[in-house]
Write an enzyme that holds these catalytic residues in place. Sequence first.
Site, PDB file in Angstrom:
ATOM      1  CD  GLU A 148      -6.394   4.585   0.160  1.00 33.16           C
ATOM      2  OE1 GLU A 148      -5.562   5.384  -0.292  1.00 33.16           O
ATOM      3  OE2 GLU A 148      -6.506   4.338   1.377  1.00 33.16           O
ATOM      4  CD1 TRP A 193     -13.930  21.671  12.325  1.00 36.24           C
ATOM      5  CD2 TRP A 193     -13.749  21.028  10.178  1.00 36.24           C
ATOM      6  NE1 TRP A 193     -14.595  20.484  12.188  1.00 36.24           N
ATOM      7  CE2 TRP A 193     -14.504  20.067  10.880  1.00 36.24           C
ATOM      8  CE3 TRP A 193     -13.499  20.827   8.820  1.00 36.24           C
ATOM      9  CZ2 TRP A 193     -15.022  18.929  10.269  1.00 36.24           C
ATOM     10  CZ3 TRP A 193     -14.009  19.709   8.206  1.00 36.24           C
ATOM     11  CH2 TRP A 193     -14.762  18.755   8.929  1.00 36.24           C
ATOM     12  CB  THR A 219      -2.752   2.712   2.928  1.00 33.91           C
ATOM     13  OG1 THR A 219      -3.161   1.861   3.994  1.00 33.91           O
ATOM     14  CG2 THR A 219      -3.790   2.690   1.830  1.00 33.91           C
ATOM     15  CE  LYS A 232     -12.924  17.670  13.987  1.00 27.86           C
ATOM     16  NZ  LYS A 232     -11.756  16.779  13.932  1.00 27.86           N
TER      17      LYS A 232
HETATM   18  P1  ADP Z   1      -1.169   7.231   3.004  1.00 29.65           P
HETATM   19  O1  ADP Z   1      -2.627   7.483   2.773  1.00 29.65           O
HETATM   20  O2  ADP Z   1      -0.882   5.838   3.258  1.00 29.65           O
HETATM   21  O3  ADP Z   1      -0.499   8.222   3.911  1.00 29.65           O
HETATM   22  P2  ADP Z   1      -0.859   8.195   0.410  1.00 29.65           P
HETATM   23  O4  ADP Z   1       0.366   8.536  -0.301  1.00 29.65           O
HETATM   24  O5  ADP Z   1      -1.873   7.422  -0.281  1.00 29.65           O
HETATM   25  O6  ADP Z   1      -0.405   7.460   1.654  1.00 29.65           O
HETATM   26  O7  ADP Z   1      -1.467   9.521   1.019  1.00 29.65           O
HETATM   27  C1  ADP Z   1      -2.572  10.146   0.484  1.00 29.65           C
HETATM   28  C2  ADP Z   1      -2.839  11.400   1.264  1.00 29.65           C
HETATM   29  O8  ADP Z   1      -1.735  12.293   1.170  1.00 29.65           O
HETATM   30  C3  ADP Z   1      -4.002  12.191   0.754  1.00 29.65           C
HETATM   31  O9  ADP Z   1      -5.228  11.691   1.216  1.00 29.65           O
HETATM   32  C4  ADP Z   1      -3.690  13.575   1.301  1.00 29.65           C
HETATM   33  O10 ADP Z   1      -4.071  13.709   2.651  1.00 29.65           O
HETATM   34  C5  ADP Z   1      -2.193  13.634   1.228  1.00 29.65           C
HETATM   35  N1  ADP Z   1      -1.774  14.354   0.016  1.00 29.65           N
HETATM   36  C6  ADP Z   1      -1.363  13.840  -1.145  1.00 29.65           C
HETATM   37  N2  ADP Z   1      -1.040  14.822  -2.012  1.00 29.65           N
HETATM   38  C7  ADP Z   1      -1.268  15.991  -1.375  1.00 29.65           C
HETATM   39  C8  ADP Z   1      -1.154  17.366  -1.723  1.00 29.65           C
HETATM   40  N3  ADP Z   1      -0.693  17.756  -2.906  1.00 29.65           N
HETATM   41  N4  ADP Z   1      -1.505  18.279  -0.804  1.00 29.65           N
HETATM   42  C9  ADP Z   1      -1.963  17.932   0.416  1.00 29.65           C
HETATM   43  N5  ADP Z   1      -2.084  16.654   0.802  1.00 29.65           N
HETATM   44  C10 ADP Z   1      -1.752  15.684  -0.071  1.00 29.65           C
END
Ligand code: ADP
Length: 550
Positions: free
Chosen positions: A339, A452, A194, A447
């Site tokens: 993940e 929220w 990640t 917050k």
């Molecule tokens: P990292 O977690 O390392 O930043 P990832 O690519 O795994 O890299 O990121 C996943 C996160 O990206 C998700 O948990 C979410 O917060 C965000 N995310 C992914 N796709 C979307 C989407 N279509 N809309 C909003 N957030 C998104």
Amino acid sequence: MVQYTQSPLMGQMMDQPLLISSIIQHADRYFGQNEIVSRRVEGDIHRYTYRDCHKRSKQLANALAGLGVKMGDRVGTIAWNGYRHLEAYYAISGSGAVLHTINPRLHPDQIAYIANHAEDQVMLFDLTFLPAVEIFAEHCKTIKAFVLMCDRDRMPAETKIPNLLCYEELIAANSSELDWPLFDENSASSLCYTSGTTGNPKGALYSHRSTVLHSYASAMPDSLNVSARDTVLPVVPMFHVNAWGLPYSVPLTGAKLVFPGPAMDGKSIYELFESEQVTFSAGVPTVWLGLLNYVAQHNLKFSSFKRTVIGGSACPPAMMKAFRQQHGVEVVHAWGMTEMSPLGTAGTLQTKHLALSDEAQTAILEKQGHAIFGVDMKIVDDANKELPWDGKTYGNLLVRGPWIIKSYFKNEGGDVLVDGWFPTGDVATIDPDGYMQITDRSKDVIKSGGEWIGTIDLENIAMAHPAVLQAACIGVFHPKWDERPLLLVVVKTGAEVSKEALLQFYEGKIAKWWTPDDIAFIDALPIGATGKILKNKLREQFKDHVLPTA
Ligand code: ADP
């Protein structure tokens, strides 16, 4: 551990493991003449077929075995989207070793940390990254050989990198005679870290089974919808969550593959779209912004582009509108995470939605979408109590499924599951039809007075203003409300908008108390290694910002 009940009668189907090598074998056998086109680091366009790719993958697998790579060993790659990287995908995983794709945009120290943590044995890399590898190579303790993915004549005359080999020489020196080994489908196949915006990066270790299942599911019509009639250009990098699985799902369907290499600017991508008649693509919003701007500035049209998947961060409705209305390009909004291999949801309509107004359909498509089969999701409150699917109540989003991690590599972070579910760190609503919408990442939520405020909504509204190029919203200290929203805006070149006019733009679009307390205009937003806006940087930069309402 899941407890199984043993049936007295077992099915009588062949015991054939789900292995990644079967994908390239299928592509060779049934779509052998279909093309893979790559823009190379060298600048030229390279073309060959799935059959050629399979052959060279076997040569590379033999070469890696010659370098001492064994089953379960990790082999790192630092490379763009291109044919050699695809060969590495199949050669490494196909031989039972573990493909460890590394994001080159990370700091060299972080790359060395990841390579050491993964205990990479060999590292393959593109020419672009030669200077970076020169810096961190000596800190990578486990790497026995570095392989530069280029022809002999591009190899440096001198280098500090120990045991630097030439990719094309290795290929040429090895036979393509190889029967891919058969092994347990639960064996590790690839490893992605990640991006580690908080703490050190942690590894998601996929298996052959999880990858093959994810490939099937992601190719389906209501997921990415890839078919043998498509020409697919993955803009999403192969070093970021396996380019959302496209290097597997595209060969599985036999579609033509087009790789952009290092040229990710709007002009280069547009030219490749046109010259190769690309029908389908996938990427994060920041990349599409570059393409849409280029196309708008030069008054261009797409002649073959039909569909794009946008995810990684929220697709602004204004971007979806530009694709759909100005270019007739269908947008599938998808959500997932490293993940989760990464695909979790994709937004498409059902028959019952087809009679709805365009506005109502758009409202559905703007959400992050429907769980694809294999992924189950729920929203819960802080006491882990499940919340209703009414499209309004928001809570912590949890997921489970066969391509979702149960723990991180080397058990980093300990037990991560909550009652068998993976907590995504996202806050979301789910509507009665099962469409999920992300309100925010839990660490980005503002917050305000115990309530929220989701920042994605606030950003989407700002980005619908014609003068706004990009917007990000963060919470800053407020003496009465703890936190209140501050909107950071990058204005389009040549455009103008005042703070007051932009604040007025929010009227009637959201609850009044959600309206940002202040707006700051900045030149650019900090973008991280995976193309996402770095809100932690912005929070740091604006931590002393005094709100006019404070
Ligand atoms: P990292 O977690 O390392 O930043 P990832 O690519 O795994 O890299 O990121 C996943 C996160 O990206 C998700 O948990 C979410 O917060 C965000 N995310 C992914 N796709 C979307 C989407 N279509 N809309 C909003 N957030 C998104």
